[in-house]
Design a protein around this motif. Structure first.
Motif: not given
Length: 143
Positions: A35-40, A57-67, A103-106, A121-122
């Motif tokens: 799952c890929l997120f864009e955050f600003r 930053i952890t929240v952004m990364l975890y959101a991508a993983m959980s989603h 944020a890309r999570g898998w 996160l990139t």
């Protein structure tokens, strides 16, 4: 399960903390279960003038993983996750008001009760800013 596009479904049900970080799901890949997120992030998310606080930053990364789980395992009755562990590594400074971050999570591996997740996160240029790993308990709907 409905025929609603998973990206539309995830964005329409996003929790308020995603909006706080100006985030939205922009992609989902069933082949690699990602799952890929864009955050600003803005300067409101920063300490030390323009450095984004690590918790965000952890929240952004975890959101991508959980989603990733909710995008790809929802048809298997997954209704919630409960984290056992989340580990974040910071590779470079993430700055507020510098444009979007991604944020890309898998899903690395999933069993019936446990899921192993990874994310990165990139920035706009593809520079690696942070990575995370998580182990979570899968909560399934009662049959």
């Amino acid at each position: 399960m409905s025929n609603v596009d998973p990206i539309e479904r995830l964005n329409s049900n996003r929790p308020p903390f995603i909006e706080l970080l100006n985030g939205r799901v922009t992609g989902s890949d069933s082949e690699d279960q990602s799952c890929l997120f864009e955050f600003r992030p803005t300067k409101d998310h920063c300490h030390s003038v323009d450095v984004v606080q690590g918790g965000f930053i952890t929240v952004m990364l975890y959101a991508a993983m959980s989603h990733a789980v909710f995008a790809h395992l929802a048809t298997e009755g997954v209704v919630a996750l409960s984290s056992y562990e989340v580990t974040t590594r910071y590779h470079a400074v993430t700055r507020g008001d510098q444009g979007p971050v991604y944020a890309r999570g898998w899903i690395r591996q999933a069993t019936f009760k446990t899921v192993f997740l990874e994310s990165e996160l990139t920035d706009e240029k593809g520079e690696l800013l942070a990575t995370a790993q998580s182990v979570a308990k899968i909560v399934r709907a009662k049959s």
